[in-house]
Design a protein around this motif. Structure first.
Motif, PDB file in Angstrom:
ATOM      1  N   GLU A  17      63.489  88.834  19.533  1.00 34.97           N
ATOM      2  CA  GLU A  17      64.471  87.847  19.084  1.00 34.97           C
ATOM      3  C   GLU A  17      65.643  87.759  20.052  1.00 34.97           C
ATOM      4  O   GLU A  17      66.146  86.665  20.343  1.00 34.97           O
ATOM      5  N   ARG A  57      64.504  85.790  23.046  1.00 39.82           N
ATOM      6  CA  ARG A  57      64.429  84.362  22.732  1.00 39.82           C
ATOM      7  C   ARG A  57      65.813  83.730  22.672  1.00 39.82           C
ATOM      8  O   ARG A  57      66.038  82.622  23.171  1.00 39.82           O
ATOM      9  N   ALA A  58      66.756  84.441  22.068  1.00 38.66           N
ATOM     10  CA  ALA A  58      68.123  83.916  21.973  1.00 38.66           C
ATOM     11  C   ALA A  58      68.752  83.809  23.354  1.00 38.66           C
ATOM     12  O   ALA A  58      69.444  82.832  23.670  1.00 38.66           O
ATOM     13  N   ALA A  87      67.243  80.860  25.161  1.00 35.01           N
ATOM     14  CA  ALA A  87      67.688  79.578  24.615  1.00 35.01           C
ATOM     15  C   ALA A  87      69.096  79.228  25.117  1.00 35.01           C
ATOM     16  O   ALA A  87      69.377  78.062  25.375  1.00 35.01           O
ATOM     17  N   THR A  88      69.957  80.228  25.241  1.00 37.90           N
ATOM     18  CA  THR A  88      71.318  79.950  25.711  1.00 37.90           C
ATOM     19  C   THR A  88      71.357  79.774  27.226  1.00 37.90           C
ATOM     20  O   THR A  88      72.200  79.039  27.733  1.00 37.90           O
ATOM     21  N   ALA A 132      68.884  78.478  29.140  1.00 35.40           N
ATOM     22  CA  ALA A 132      68.138  77.308  29.569  1.00 35.40           C
ATOM     23  C   ALA A 132      69.039  76.077  29.545  1.00 35.40           C
ATOM     24  O   ALA A 132      69.817  75.880  28.605  1.00 35.40           O
ATOM     25  N   PRO A 180      70.088  72.232  28.964  1.00 35.26           N
ATOM     26  CA  PRO A 180      69.612  71.265  27.956  1.00 35.26           C
ATOM     27  C   PRO A 180      68.726  70.200  28.597  1.00 35.26           C
ATOM     28  O   PRO A 180      68.961  69.783  29.726  1.00 35.26           O
TER      29      PRO A 180
END
Length: 86
Positions: A72, A75-76, A79-80, A82, A84
């Motif tokens: 997790e 993944r977090a 996500a931050t 990457a 947009p």
């Protein structure tokens, strides 16, 4: 060890075919049947044992929770980090 049962079963069949009395033939045939059954069970047990996994490789619940938390967090972080999509 299972192959020894098969060898003994064949020997019991030979004794049954060469027996002079019916009682000896019956005992030898029953022994051959029992030994054949033991041989078959030994083969099946060896097959099951070869397919089973090592119990020491099983992950305990605490380790599983730690691995989930790490996944997790990765993944977090991904996500931050990457950009947009447009």
């Amino acid at each position: 060890m299972a192959w020894l049962y098969l060898l003994l079963a064949v020997a019991a069949l030979v004794v049954a075919f060469k027996a002079a009395s019916a009682a000896l033939m019956l005992v030898a045939l029953l022994a051959a049947f029992g030994l054949l059954l033991a041989w078959l069970m030994g083969l099946l047990a060896a097959r099951l044992e070869s397919r089973s996994s090592d119990p020491s490789m099983i992950v305990d619940p605490a380790e599983l929770m730690r691995l989930r938390e790490q996944a997790e967090a990765r993944r977090a972080a991904a996500a931050t980090a990457a950009p947009p999509e447009a």
